[in-house]
Every structure is written in C-alpha cells, then in structure tokens.
Enzyme design. Structure first.
Site, PDB file in Angstrom:
ATOM      1  N   GLY A  88      -9.892  41.539  -6.524  1.00 23.66           N
ATOM      2  CA  GLY A  88     -10.351  40.024  -5.875  1.00 23.66           C
ATOM      3  C   GLY A  88      -9.672  38.982  -6.903  1.00 23.66           C
ATOM      4  O   GLY A  88     -10.391  37.987  -7.029  1.00 23.66           O
ATOM      5  N   LEU A  89      -8.577  39.175  -7.367  1.00 27.23           N
ATOM      6  CA  LEU A  89      -7.874  38.329  -8.260  1.00 27.23           C
ATOM      7  C   LEU A  89      -6.645  37.715  -7.472  1.00 27.23           C
ATOM      8  O   LEU A  89      -5.758  37.115  -8.184  1.00 27.23           O
ATOM      9  CB  LEU A  89      -7.497  38.709  -9.725  1.00 27.23           C
ATOM     10  N   SER A  90      -6.481  37.969  -6.145  1.00 23.18           N
ATOM     11  CA  SER A  90      -5.343  37.542  -5.324  1.00 23.18           C
ATOM     12  C   SER A  90      -4.093  38.100  -5.444  1.00 23.18           C
ATOM     13  O   SER A  90      -3.253  36.926  -5.438  1.00 23.18           O
ATOM     14  CB  SER A  90      -5.533  35.765  -5.464  1.00 23.18           C
ATOM     15  N   ASP A 124     -14.077  27.987   1.647  1.00 25.14           N
ATOM     16  CA  ASP A 124     -12.756  27.712   1.986  1.00 25.14           C
ATOM     17  C   ASP A 124     -12.532  27.572   3.721  1.00 25.14           C
ATOM     18  O   ASP A 124     -12.135  26.424   4.173  1.00 25.14           O
ATOM     19  CB  ASP A 124     -11.690  28.299   1.461  1.00 25.14           C
ATOM     20  N   TYR A 140     -15.820  40.477   6.090  1.00 24.95           N
ATOM     21  CA  TYR A 140     -15.228  38.984   5.929  1.00 24.95           C
ATOM     22  C   TYR A 140     -15.155  38.475   7.184  1.00 24.95           C
ATOM     23  O   TYR A 140     -15.668  37.252   7.332  1.00 24.95           O
ATOM     24  CB  TYR A 140     -13.911  39.128   5.247  1.00 24.95           C
ATOM     25  N   ASP A 168      -6.707  30.876  -2.341  1.00 24.46           N
ATOM     26  CA  ASP A 168      -5.857  31.770  -2.842  1.00 24.46           C
ATOM     27  C   ASP A 168      -4.433  31.329  -3.078  1.00 24.46           C
ATOM     28  O   ASP A 168      -3.754  31.090  -4.291  1.00 24.46           O
ATOM     29  CB  ASP A 168      -5.720  33.120  -2.674  1.00 24.46           C
ATOM     30  N   GLU A 206     -17.524  29.964  -2.924  1.00 23.84           N
ATOM     31  CA  GLU A 206     -17.198  30.985  -2.686  1.00 23.84           C
ATOM     32  C   GLU A 206     -17.449  31.203  -1.096  1.00 23.84           C
ATOM     33  O   GLU A 206     -18.867  30.683  -0.659  1.00 23.84           O
ATOM     34  CB  GLU A 206     -17.958  32.332  -3.254  1.00 23.84           C
ATOM     35  N   HIS A 207     -16.652  31.546  -0.540  1.00 27.14           N
ATOM     36  CA  HIS A 207     -16.867  31.638   1.004  1.00 27.14           C
ATOM     37  C   HIS A 207     -16.952  30.246   1.689  1.00 27.14           C
ATOM     38  O   HIS A 207     -17.677  30.021   2.726  1.00 27.14           O
ATOM     39  CB  HIS A 207     -17.952  32.684   1.287  1.00 27.14           C
TER      40      HIS A 207
HETATM   41  C1  GLA Z   1     -10.947  35.766  -0.422  1.00 21.22           C
HETATM   42  C2  GLA Z   1     -10.222  34.858   0.602  1.00 21.22           C
HETATM   43  C3  GLA Z   1     -10.153  33.414   0.146  1.00 21.22           C
HETATM   44  C4  GLA Z   1     -11.839  32.831   0.036  1.00 21.22           C
HETATM   45  C5  GLA Z   1     -12.641  34.073  -0.905  1.00 21.22           C
HETATM   46  C6  GLA Z   1     -14.123  33.759  -0.556  1.00 21.22           C
HETATM   47  O1  GLA Z   1     -10.387  35.655  -1.667  1.00 21.22           O
HETATM   48  O2  GLA Z   1      -8.779  34.998   0.434  1.00 21.22           O
HETATM   49  O3  GLA Z   1      -9.728  32.418   1.147  1.00 21.22           O
HETATM   50  O4  GLA Z   1     -12.491  33.019   1.649  1.00 21.22           O
HETATM   51  O5  GLA Z   1     -12.236  35.534  -0.417  1.00 21.22           O
HETATM   52  O6  GLA Z   1     -14.367  32.685  -1.158  1.00 21.22           O
END
Ligand code: GLA
Length: 381
Positions: A119-121, A32, A217, A167, A29-30
């Site tokens: 948070g599921l894109s 990418d 972020y 994502d 997480e965090h």
């Molecule tokens: C969001 C962003 C991703 C990633 C995550 C954290 O989902 O869209 O690109 O940075 O946060 O891992």
C-alpha cells in the site's frame, strides 16, 4: 547501484538515471475517485531506472529485483503474461505514443525498494519512473499533472487496476518537507509545509499483504457512484460525492440502502476531515491532526469497511503508546500499512512496544519506517 546493475546486465554503461517515489497518505482515503481531497507525502522509498537510448524500436527492460528481462517493440505494445512487472512500463509507453510523443528504443535497468503489495504505491512509482525515463531520453517534458494522468491511464486501462489519481500525482509532484493537498477534481494542488515540531510520521507495515483489493475496490467505487446519482437527483449541481455536504448527507441518509449510506458517510466526512487536517497542520495543532487521523480510521473500518484485523490491531496498539496523537490505516486497505503521528521521544519505545504486542497478537512480523517527506520524480545526478 542501479547504474552498476545496468552495466552488469547489458555490458555497457547507462546514459542517465531517474527516480520516482512511493507515497504514504496522511488522510483522505478513498476520496480521490470521488473527485475529493487527499493529503499524501512522497517517501524515501523509490523506483530507480538507469537508461540508455538504443537504435531501433526495441525496449529492453531488466528488473534487478526479480532478475528478469522483458522486451517489446514500440510498434506493437501488448501485456507480457509472464513478466507482469513490465506492463507498467509498457502501458506508459503505449499512452505516451498515443498522446503523440515520439519515442525511440531504450535499454533500462529497474530497481525499487518500495515494498510491493503493502500500500505504498510501488506500481505508481514504477509508472512515473518509466514516464520520467522516456521524457529524459526523448527530450520532452510533461507537466506533473499531465504525467500523473497518463500514468494513471496506464494503470487503469493497460494493467487493469481502476485506481484514482492520488498515487501517480504525489509521485510526480511531491516536495521535500511537504505534504501535498490535491483537489482530485480540478487537479489543483498546494504544498503544505510538514512542520511537525517534536513529532514524526511513522509508517507501520503490518506484514499482511493486501488481499481482495481489486474486487472490493471496484465494488466501493460502484457504491459511491450509486450514492452520487442519488444525491444528484436531489441536488442538480452534484456530480460526485465531493459535492455533497455533510448536512445534505445527514438529511437524506435514511433514504439510502444501508451499504451505500455507509460508503457515502465515509466519503463525505473524510473530505471534510482532509480540509480540517490541513488547517490543523498550518496552525501547528498536531493534537487536532491526530484526532482527525483517528476518526478517519474509524470511518474506514466501520463505514467504508476496508480495514482488516491486522490494521485494526496495529492502530489500537499504536494509540495505546503515550505521545501518539493519532494513527490510521493508509492506502486502499485490506492489509498493507498504517500511518501514525509519534512524538520524537517516544519513537524507540513505540517501535519496540507496538512490534512486540503486534507479533504476539497476530503472529506476523511488522516493520516500521520513520518517514521523510521527499521530492517527486526526477533525474538522478
Ligand atoms: C489506492 C489507489 C488510490 C486511492 C487509494 C485509497 O492507493 O491507487 O488511487 O484510491 O487506494 O485512498
């Protein structure tokens, strides 16, 4: 169902339909946007689009979720201040044209069951579905990584959310029964079989919608850049925190301002955890996998400071249930979802126990989903 919605709205039948999934990130997480590693899974929540080409340059979009329409011309693509959901499609169209693809007009009906803001894109799923729809109607194909990058650009530059590549990448390239190890620098990837034996992946929606996420972020991104610049001064081959080993970090951490030190500590250790988690998965060592998930959560909570009370409570309650090797927050943080590894026998008990105790402690209604790893975007036959 999306074909019917199309027909009902436009008064004629669609030509084709496409889909693109949301995702849950197992670990990484965090990392990418620090050129690091991630391990997401495409899930069976998705955005579907029914589409038909139309003469001329108009694109007409109908959202079956919001029961709203938004239309634009391919010759003049600007954000829609009132129908923000349409910007994800507009941005994708703009950058496809900029990349030299030729697009014709389109009518489209869109429906998504990816919970929004948890948070599921859902936004990546919408972008990737749109790119897939344009591909389908205009007779071209991009490779998955190229499509993911274009969709990320739409989100960064058109929508204005400075996300990394994870994502969109998993939404394009997910594979059923697999997690995807992505190297976010080279965009190389590996399908890792999700052999969970007697375990299942359970997504827990805290019911707390993500707040603060954009500003925090961006602040985290800046702190990471600052840390990377510091290490680049010591080790010339460092281009991003991805290049810093834990030993190098530990040796020099004391010279960093405390916030930056914490952020870098998370990213450097999280990258190592992803690689160890992949080995654990390959060896079928789900105990080790779970411990890495736990460590990831602690690091996100204490060092990266992107958790929140609701996520912490849900993770704590999940871990107290027997048959749970690990649990953590997933996604950007500040609300949204947790992801847990749960033994199949404990599934019912887990959902009941955690839901009741979570409700009692937070007053919020949680939701649980037992996750199935699905294929990335494509046509719906
Ligand atoms: C969001 C962003 C991703 C990633 C995550 C954290 O989902 O869209 O690109 O940075 O946060 O891992």
């Amino acid at each position: 169902m999306i074909r019917e919605a199309f027909e009902k709205h436009f008064g004629f039948a669609p030509d084709a339909a496409v889909r693109a999934p949301g995702r849950v990130n197992l670990i990484g997480e965090h990392t990418d946007y620090n050129d690091g590693f991630v391990l997401p899974v495409a899930i069976d929540f998705q955005v579907v689009m029914a589409v038909r080409p139309r003469a001329g340059r108009q694109v007409r979009l109908y959202s079956a979720n919001f029961e709203r329409e938004s239309a634009f011309s391919l010759d003049n693509i600007a954000p829609d201040r009132h129908e923000k959901w349409s910007d994800y499609v507009r941005g994708v169209a703009l950058y496809l044209l900029e990349a030299g693809f030729s697009l014709g007009g389109m009518d489209a009906a869109i429906y998504g069951d990816v919970p929004i803001g948890s948070g599921l894109s859902s936004s990546a799923a919408l972008e990737v579905a749109a790119a897939t729809a344009f591909e389908r109607l205009n007779g071209f194909r991009m490779d998955g990584a190229q499509k993911a990058k274009l969709c990320q650009k739409a989100e960064n530059a058109f929508v204005g959310m400075n996300c990394g590549i994870m994502d969109q990448f998993i939404s394009c390239l997910g594979q059923a029964e697999h997690a995807l190890l992505i190297d976010c620098r080279s965009l190389g990837y590996e399908q890792v079989p999700l052999d969970l034996g007697g375990y299942r992946i359970v997504i827990g929606d805290t019911g707390k919608r993500r707040g603060l996420v954009d500003s925090e972020y961006n602040a985290r991104r800046k702190e990471c850049e600052e840390a990377a610049a510091f290490f680049a001064g010591l080790y010339p081959r460092v281009r991003a925190l991805r290049d810093v080993t834990y030993e190098q970090y530990a040796k020099h951490a004391d010279s960093l301002p405390s916030t930056v030190r914490k952020r870098a500590g998370h990213v450097v250790s999280e990258n190592e955890r992803v690689l160890r988690a992949v080995s654990a998965l390959r060896e079928g060592d789900l105990g080790a996998f779970g411990r890495l998930m736990d460590e990831s959560h602690e690091s996100l909570r204490d060092l990266y400071e992107v958790s929140c009370p609701e996520l912490d409570v849900m993770v704590e309650l999940a871990r107290a249930v027997p048959g749970v090797p690990g649990s953590r927050m997933t996604g950007a943080g500040f609300g949204g979802c947790t992801v847990s590894l749960v033994s199949a026998e404990s599934l019912d008990h887990f959902q009941k126990e955690v839901a009741a105790a979570y409700r009692a402690r937070t007053g919020l209604e949680p939701k649980f989903y037992v996750c199935r790893a699905c294929d990335g975007a494509g046509p719906i036959e």
